[in-house]
Enzyme design. Structure first.
Site, PDB file in Angstrom:
ATOM      1  N   CYS A 170      24.766  51.154  41.117  1.00  0.00           N
ATOM      2  CA  CYS A 170      25.517  50.446  40.080  1.00  0.00           C
ATOM      3  C   CYS A 170      24.606  49.446  39.367  1.00  0.00           C
ATOM      4  O   CYS A 170      23.562  49.046  39.887  1.00  0.00           O
ATOM      5  CB  CYS A 170      26.701  49.730  40.723  1.00  0.00           C
ATOM      6  N   ASP A 215      25.244  46.425  39.007  1.00  0.00           N
ATOM      7  CA  ASP A 215      25.407  45.125  39.655  1.00  0.00           C
ATOM      8  C   ASP A 215      24.102  44.691  40.320  1.00  0.00           C
ATOM      9  O   ASP A 215      23.568  45.387  41.182  1.00  0.00           O
ATOM     10  CB  ASP A 215      26.523  45.211  40.699  1.00  0.00           C
ATOM     11  N   ARG A 234      23.535  42.557  42.486  1.00  0.00           N
ATOM     12  CA  ARG A 234      23.628  42.181  43.890  1.00  0.00           C
ATOM     13  C   ARG A 234      23.132  43.283  44.819  1.00  0.00           C
ATOM     14  O   ARG A 234      23.015  43.071  46.035  1.00  0.00           O
ATOM     15  CB  ARG A 234      25.073  41.831  44.256  1.00  0.00           C
ATOM     16  N   HIS A 285      29.229  50.043  45.868  1.00  0.00           N
ATOM     17  CA  HIS A 285      29.347  48.744  46.542  1.00  0.00           C
ATOM     18  C   HIS A 285      30.778  48.246  46.430  1.00  0.00           C
ATOM     19  O   HIS A 285      31.467  48.469  45.428  1.00  0.00           O
ATOM     20  CB  HIS A 285      28.369  47.719  45.953  1.00  0.00           C
ATOM     21  N   CYS A 289      33.348  46.330  43.300  1.00  0.00           N
ATOM     22  CA  CYS A 289      32.743  46.910  42.095  1.00  0.00           C
ATOM     23  C   CYS A 289      33.662  46.692  40.898  1.00  0.00           C
ATOM     24  O   CYS A 289      34.832  47.095  40.916  1.00  0.00           O
ATOM     25  CB  CYS A 289      32.494  48.398  42.301  1.00  0.00           C
TER      26      CYS A 289
END
Length: 255
Positions: A77, A79, A81, A133, A136
């Site tokens: 993704c 993201d 993180r 994750h 999301c």
């Protein structure tokens, strides 16, 4: 209205225009200043990172500057993180990374398809990992009613299809966060299914198959990352997809 009053009104209007122009200029300058400060912070961060990496390993950039020869493709993704090489504690040279919203494998996405074909046919990676994750945003949005623009809704619609396939299971889950977690997992499994349907992947797996030997490549893995603990969980694709082309008794426990 007298000529004098008209002149006063005109002067007042000009003054307001001038003030508005000055205010707009100040706002533009503030915006430009913020943008400059942002890039300055990022560039300084880069210098700090370079210094830190050199302090840990003086040959770090000499080593990473050599040819990129990965054996794993990582589809994750957007993201931040979930930094691919860090969460699996691997060298940046080992992974070939593609990211998009909610780690999707969509056949009409030229970017994703190009990356996969390159990884499978040119780099000849041995494994492809789809990493979702929990928490999301893309998956969470797919559980809500459509409210975004056309392009984003088109992208999220693929996850909505996964949601529709599991409507009964989702309705049985009371906690909203648990529903997101469930759909995150189902989405990863669906993207692994999509991978297996791609011609480049099928051809490579068929071309590397040897009966009685676990040699089919690329291996397909689905994992989910938990941002609150940093841990990855491997999903059971063997059971979900019947992934391996051999009888159960001949399926070794391959990593």
């Amino acid at each position: 209205m007298s000529d004098q009053e008209q002149q006063q009104q005109q002067v007042q209007s000009q003054g307001e225009d001038h003030n508005n122009a000055n205010q707009a200029t100040r706002q533009d300058n503030e915006t430009a200043g913020q943008a400059q400060r942002t890039i300055d912070v990022l560039l300084q961060g880069n210098q700090d990172w370079v210094a830190r990496m050199k302090a840990k390993n003086s040959k770090f950039f000499e080593e990473t500057g050599k040819q990129h020869d990965p054996d794993v493709m990582w589809i994750g993704c957007c993201d931040a993180r979930v930094p691919a090489n860090l969460v699996v504690n691997q060298s940046v040279k080992r992974l070939f990374v593609h990211r998009n919203i909610a780690n999707q494998v969509v056949c009409d996405d030229a970017n994703c398809m190009s990356a996969i074909v390159y990884a499978v046919t040119v780099l000849k990676v041995k494994s492809v990992v789809v990493c979702g994750h929990y928490d999301c945003g893309g998956v969470r949005a797919a559980l809500d009613e459509p409210r975004f623009g056309e392009n984003l809704e088109n992208w999220i619609s693929h996850i909505r299809e996964v949601r529709q396939q599991h409507t009964a299971e989702l309705e049985a889950i009371q906690d909203p966060n648990d529903r997101v977690r469930f759909l995150v997992e189902r989405n990863v499994i669906q993207q692994c299914k999509n991978l297996l349907k791609l011609a480049a992947v099928e051809q490579r797996r068929f071309g590397t198959e040897e009966v009685g030997d676990f040699s089919v490549e690329p291996h397909i893995h689905g994992v989910v990352y938990e941002p609150t603990t940093g841990k990855l969980t491997r999903l059971n694709l063997e059971e979900e997809l019947g992934l391996w082309p051999f009888a159960p008794e001949n399926q070794p426990n391959h990593p």
